[in-house]
Design an enzyme around this catalytic site. Structure first.
Site, PDB file in Angstrom:
ATOM      1  CB  CYS A  18      -4.817   4.961   6.157  1.00  0.00           C
ATOM      2  SG  CYS A  18      -6.463   4.815   6.881  1.00  0.00           S
ATOM      3  CE  LYS A  42      -2.298   1.538   6.142  1.00  0.00           C
ATOM      4  NZ  LYS A  42      -3.684   1.456   5.615  1.00  0.00           N
ATOM      5  CG  ASN A  92      -1.956   0.999   1.259  1.00  0.00           C
ATOM      6  OD1 ASN A  92      -1.858   1.999   0.556  1.00  0.00           O
ATOM      7  ND2 ASN A  92      -2.976   0.791   2.066  1.00  0.00           N
ATOM      8  CD  GLU A 106      -5.174  -1.415   4.843  1.00  0.00           C
ATOM      9  OE1 GLU A 106      -4.019  -1.063   4.540  1.00  0.00           O
ATOM     10  OE2 GLU A 106      -5.949  -0.696   5.500  1.00  0.00           O
TER      11      GLU A 106
HETATM   12  N1  CDT Z   1      -7.085   2.166   5.526  1.00  0.00           N
HETATM   13  C1  CDT Z   1      -6.903   2.108   6.847  1.00  0.00           C
HETATM   14  O1  CDT Z   1      -5.803   1.938   7.334  1.00  0.00           O
HETATM   15  N2  CDT Z   1      -8.016   2.222   7.596  1.00  0.00           N
HETATM   16  C2  CDT Z   1      -8.006   2.060   9.005  1.00  0.00           C
HETATM   17  C3  CDT Z   1      -9.305   1.474   9.431  1.00  0.00           C
HETATM   18  C4  CDT Z   1      -9.083   0.493  10.469  1.00  0.00           C
HETATM   19  S1  CDT Z   1     -10.433  -0.586  10.622  1.00  0.00           S
HETATM   20  C5  CDT Z   1      -9.729  -2.109  10.536  1.00  0.00           C
HETATM   21  C6  CDT Z   1      -7.766   3.330   9.797  1.00  0.00           C
HETATM   22  O2  CDT Z   1      -6.952   3.295  10.719  1.00  0.00           O
HETATM   23  O3  CDT Z   1      -8.402   4.344   9.540  1.00  0.00           O
END
Ligand code: CDT
Length: 315
Positions: A169, A124, A107, A143
């Site tokens: 993220c 990531k 990612n 993921e």
């Molecule tokens: N994409 C990403 O990392 N989203 C996460 C959601 C976590 S839910 C398993 C975040 O930390 O926003």
């Protein structure tokens, strides 16, 4: 020399599973045009900005997901984005799924300068969710199935007269993310995100999703004396609501610009990077005030060794 950089946070609304790369790229070019009109030097797009958030779908055979990954950057489909940005002299951050020639999946986010040249890459590190199908969730967050943890560390790059770091993220929830980059001098930390408005692994009141989104970025902007730019893919994406809340945060920890929609929307802010420098030279002057030799020994991968009664409770 001016240290004012006009930053654009280019939030995207949902991307449908069957939406083409060309369509996603066109939407981003539209936001870039607005960014040009508003004098932006640098624009931040979301995590996995070219596709739907595909880790919500389980596929036994991972190679059947290959169409969601980029094998080259830029490609024929993404080159127009690079050209549109270079024509306007705008650098950018772009998140996408990367499939390397030797079969690794990451990612990924790239940093592109105002001439259209890729200057930096980040993969990531903190991959949330799970790797196998979970029947108890209304939708999956796979993921850990579709990506390996990033192998490039948290880098920083000199660009636009400042020092820029990248995260993606879930990284924003971990203080290490910001601290490693701020130890390398980061003045602007940029990140894209896709965050469902529901925690599917445990009950959590809904409002906390946005609260934690902003809390983590604002607190870490302040504690690391850096601008933080967080940019969402937002809105109802194939039945899964993704929070918006994209914002630009200054080193005081205050939000200085925030979106008002869960759709394609550009917000901008002219950031004086010397504000980050000021914090790094005063309250958060690491050389003067940070005292790691007095923090105690970190003895395990997960943290400080706990006394037995606490370590039992911790399990
Ligand atoms: N994409 C990403 O990392 N989203 C996460 C959601 C976590 S839910 C398993 C975040 O930390 O926003």
């Amino acid at each position: 020399m001016s240290r004012i950089v006009t930053i654009g946070a280019a939030q995207l609304g949902p991307i449908a599973p069957d939406e083409s790369r060309a369509s996603a790229v066109n939407r981003m070019i539209e936001l870039l045009k607005q960014a040009g009109d508003r004098g932006c030097n640098f624009v931040v797009f979301p995590e996995l900005a070219l596709t739907t958030f595909f880790p919500r779908y389980y596929e036994e055979d991972i190679s059947k997901m290959n169409h969601h990954y980029e094998r080259e950057m830029p490609s024929a489909e993404t080159r127009p984005l690079f050209e549109a940005a270079a024509e306007r002299g705008i650098g950018f951050y772009l998140g996408y799924a990367e499939l390397t020639p030797d079969g690794h999946r990451y990612n990924t986010a790239i940093l592109v300068d105002e001439t259209g040249k890729i200057t930096g890459k980040y993969r990531k590190v903190h991959l949330p969710g799970h790797s196998e199908y979970d029947p108890n969730r209304p939708w999956q967050h796979l993921e850990k199935r579709y990506f390996e943890p990033g192998d490039l560390g948290f880098g920083v790059w000199r660009q636009h007269g400042g020092i820029i770091g990248m995260a993606i993220c879930n990284d924003r929830r971990w203080p290490e993310t910001y601290r490693v980059m701020s130890l390398k001098g980061a003045e602007v930390i940029v990140l894209g995100y896709n965050t469902p408005d529901v925690n599917t692994s445990a009950f959590e009141p809904n409002h906390l999703r946005m609260f934690h989104n902003h809390l983590t970025m604002q607190a870490n902007a302040y504690m690391n004396s850096a601008f933080v730019v967080g940019v969402a893919k937002a809105g109802m994406e194939d039945g899964c609501m993704l929070i918006g809340g994209s914002c630009i945060i200054q080193p005081s920890g205050e939000i200085v610009s925030q979106v008002s929609s869960v759709d394609d929307e550009l917000i901008t802010y002219s950031a004086d990077l010397d504000l980050a420098k000021m914090g790094k030279e005063t309250v958060f002057n690491y050389a003067k005030h940070r005292r790691i030799e007095h923090y105690g020994t970190i003895t395990t991968q997960t943290g400080v060794e706990l006394p037995p009664e606490l370590s039992e409770a911790a399990e």
